[in-house]
Design an enzyme around this catalytic site. Structure first.
Site, short mmCIF file in Angstrom:
data_model
loop_
_atom_site.label_atom_id
_atom_site.label_comp_id
_atom_site.label_asym_id
_atom_site.label_seq_id
_atom_site.Cartn_x
_atom_site.Cartn_y
_atom_site.Cartn_z
N SER A 155 95.50 67.66 32.57
CA SER A 155 96.28 68.90 32.39
C SER A 155 97.73 68.62 32.69
O SER A 155 98.05 67.73 33.48
CB SER A 155 95.78 69.98 33.36
OG SER A 155 96.66 71.09 33.37
N TYR A 168 93.55 71.82 42.05
CA TYR A 168 93.35 71.58 40.62
C TYR A 168 94.36 70.55 40.12
O TYR A 168 94.00 69.57 39.45
CB TYR A 168 93.50 72.90 39.87
CG TYR A 168 93.39 72.80 38.37
CD1 TYR A 168 92.15 72.77 37.74
CD2 TYR A 168 94.54 72.74 37.58
CE1 TYR A 168 92.06 72.69 36.36
CE2 TYR A 168 94.46 72.66 36.20
CZ TYR A 168 93.21 72.63 35.59
OH TYR A 168 93.12 72.55 34.22
N1 LIG Z 1 92.92 76.33 29.51
C1 LIG Z 1 93.98 75.66 29.93
O1 LIG Z 1 95.11 76.20 29.99
C2 LIG Z 1 93.87 74.20 30.26
C3 LIG Z 1 95.05 73.48 30.38
C4 LIG Z 1 94.99 72.13 30.71
C5 LIG Z 1 93.78 71.52 30.92
N2 LIG Z 1 92.62 72.25 30.81
C6 LIG Z 1 91.36 71.55 31.08
O2 LIG Z 1 90.59 71.57 29.91
C7 LIG Z 1 89.21 71.59 30.25
C8 LIG Z 1 88.55 72.76 29.56
O3 LIG Z 1 89.23 73.93 29.97
P1 LIG Z 1 88.94 75.37 29.32
O4 LIG Z 1 90.17 76.15 29.50
O5 LIG Z 1 88.33 75.22 27.99
O6 LIG Z 1 87.86 75.90 30.38
P2 LIG Z 1 86.63 76.91 30.27
O7 LIG Z 1 86.78 77.82 29.11
O8 LIG Z 1 86.47 77.50 31.61
O9 LIG Z 1 85.41 75.90 29.98
C9 LIG Z 1 85.05 74.99 30.98
C10 LIG Z 1 83.87 74.18 30.51
O10 LIG Z 1 83.50 73.29 31.60
C11 LIG Z 1 82.15 73.55 31.97
N3 LIG Z 1 81.99 73.45 33.41
C12 LIG Z 1 82.73 74.06 34.36
N4 LIG Z 1 82.26 73.77 35.57
C13 LIG Z 1 81.20 72.94 35.39
C14 LIG Z 1 80.29 72.30 36.26
N5 LIG Z 1 80.35 72.46 37.61
N6 LIG Z 1 79.32 71.53 35.73
C15 LIG Z 1 79.23 71.36 34.39
N7 LIG Z 1 80.06 71.94 33.50
C16 LIG Z 1 81.03 72.73 34.01
C17 LIG Z 1 81.86 74.96 31.49
O11 LIG Z 1 80.47 75.10 31.25
P3 LIG Z 1 79.57 76.32 31.81
O12 LIG Z 1 79.03 76.98 30.56
O13 LIG Z 1 78.52 75.66 32.63
O14 LIG Z 1 80.45 77.23 32.61
C18 LIG Z 1 82.67 75.03 30.21
O15 LIG Z 1 81.95 74.47 29.13
C19 LIG Z 1 89.15 71.63 31.76
O16 LIG Z 1 88.97 70.33 32.29
C20 LIG Z 1 90.51 72.15 32.15
O17 LIG Z 1 90.89 71.74 33.43
C21 LIG Z 1 92.64 73.58 30.50
#
Ligand SMILES: NC(=O)c1ccc[n+]([C@@H]2O[C@H](COP(=O)([O-])OP(=O)(O)OC[C@H]3O[C@@H](n4cnc5c(N)ncnc54)[C@H](OP(=O)(O)O)[C@@H]3O)[C@@H](O)[C@H]2O)c1
Length: 280
Positions: A155, A168
């Site tokens: 990120s 985070y």
């Molecule tokens: N959105 C942003 O602005 C942003 C920016 C930079 C980086 N990111 C990174 O991109 C990635 C995806 O983010 P997102 O925004 O798409 O998040 P999201 O919508 O919350 O999705 C998170 C995913 O990770 C899974 N997950 C979370 N905790 C878990 C656990 N303990 N064990 C197994 N699976 C787990 C969730 O599955 P479940 O169905 O089990 O919940 C879901 O499929 C993350 O690593 C995040 O840090 C996001």
């Protein structure tokens, strides 16, 4: 040569963690578009129904594996299970990640001095310790591939100061460091390792911020492009790093953040509203 073919991954075997929604679901779809069969993971199998449908609609095989990355041994089980299901692994996009969350699932935003140690530990367990375990487990499978690519979903929070999200941000910075170290260590085994660093992207994870006016306005005021990203604007980076288009790219942190991490020294002078965190 048709340069568009550089983005093809026909017949490749891919694992995408955290593929039930948001960025991970979009990455799984993009890899299927490029020709991959995909193992998709989340904590509950039913959460992956839409992703499986989307991959299969693209004519590719989808396999569901479920597990909570907070639990010991799960990361390795997912990797070994994915390799067994597809007969090996060529591409691993480790995307699953978490913010500190309260019991009701809402995000806990607090400066380090007010944050609980147990929340720090949970974030480190899921975002960093599970990442290391997953990479360790992925190594022998990727070493057997002739087009191995490992992408860690970091990120922009790991690159810039991110108050209220110190745990985070620290884990995301560590993922960049891990990608660089593994890239060097595994290069002669033909395994490329890169990090992808999205900026603020509209997903369920960020709904608490993108859905509220003052916080959203304040966050986007620090983004030169002046807005949130969509998941579709992030997946291109993941596909690039996974594909032959990036065959000479390893140890890189690809930043897809609308310019947020560009140091402008304040010279751009975009108007910024007062920080909602000023009193914290
Ligand atoms: N959105 C942003 O602005 C942003 C920016 C930079 C980086 N990111 C990174 O991109 C990635 C995806 O983010 P997102 O925004 O798409 O998040 P999201 O919508 O919350 O999705 C998170 C995913 O990770 C899974 N997950 C979370 N905790 C878990 C656990 N303990 N064990 C197994 N699976 C787990 C969730 O599955 P479940 O169905 O089990 O919940 C879901 O499929 C993350 O690593 C995040 O840090 C996001």
């Amino acid at each position: 040569m048709n340069a568009m073919n550089l983005f093809r991954l026909d017949g490749a075997r891919a694992l995408v963690t955290g593929a039930s929604r948001g960025i991970g679901k979009a990455v799984a779809e993009a890899l299927a578009d490029a020709g991959c069969d995909v193992v998709v993971t989340a904590r509950t199998p039913s959460a992956l129904d839409d992703t499986v449908r989307a991959v299969e609609e693209r004519g590719r095989k989808a396999v569901v594996l479920a597990g909570d990355l907070a639990e010991p041994g799960v990361a390795a089980d997912l990797v070994d299970g994915a390799s067994a299901a597809l007969g090996g692994l060529d591409v691993v996009v480790h995307n699953a990640g978490t913010l500190p969350t309260a019991e009701d699932g809402s995000p806990l935003m607090a400066p380090l001095q007010h944050a609980r140690q147990q929340d720090w530990d949970t974030v480190v367990t899921v975002n960093l310790n599970a990442t290391a375990a997953l990479c360790r487990a992925a190594h022998p499978h990727l070493a057997d591939s002739d087009r191995a690519s490992l992408v860690l979903m970091s990120s922009v929070a790991g690159l810039v100061g991110t108050p209220m999200m110190e745990a985070y941000a620290a884990t995301k910075a560590a993922q960049v460091s891990l990608a660089r170290s593994l890239a060097v260590g595994w290069a002669r085994q033909g395994i490329r390792v890169n990090a992808l660093c999205p900026g603020w992207t509209r997903t369920d994870m960020t709904a608490f911020a993108s859905g509220t006016g003052p916080l959203s306005d304040w966050l986007t005021s620090h983004v030169p492009l002046g807005r949130w990203a969509t998941v579709d604007e992030v997946v291109g980076g993941a596909l690039f790093l996974a594909s032959p288009a990036a065959s000479f790219v390893t140890g890189h942190a690809l930043v897809v953040d609308g310019g947020l991490a560009v140091p402008d020294g304040g010279l751009a002078g975009y108007p910024k509203p007062p920080s909602p965190f000023a009193a914290a």
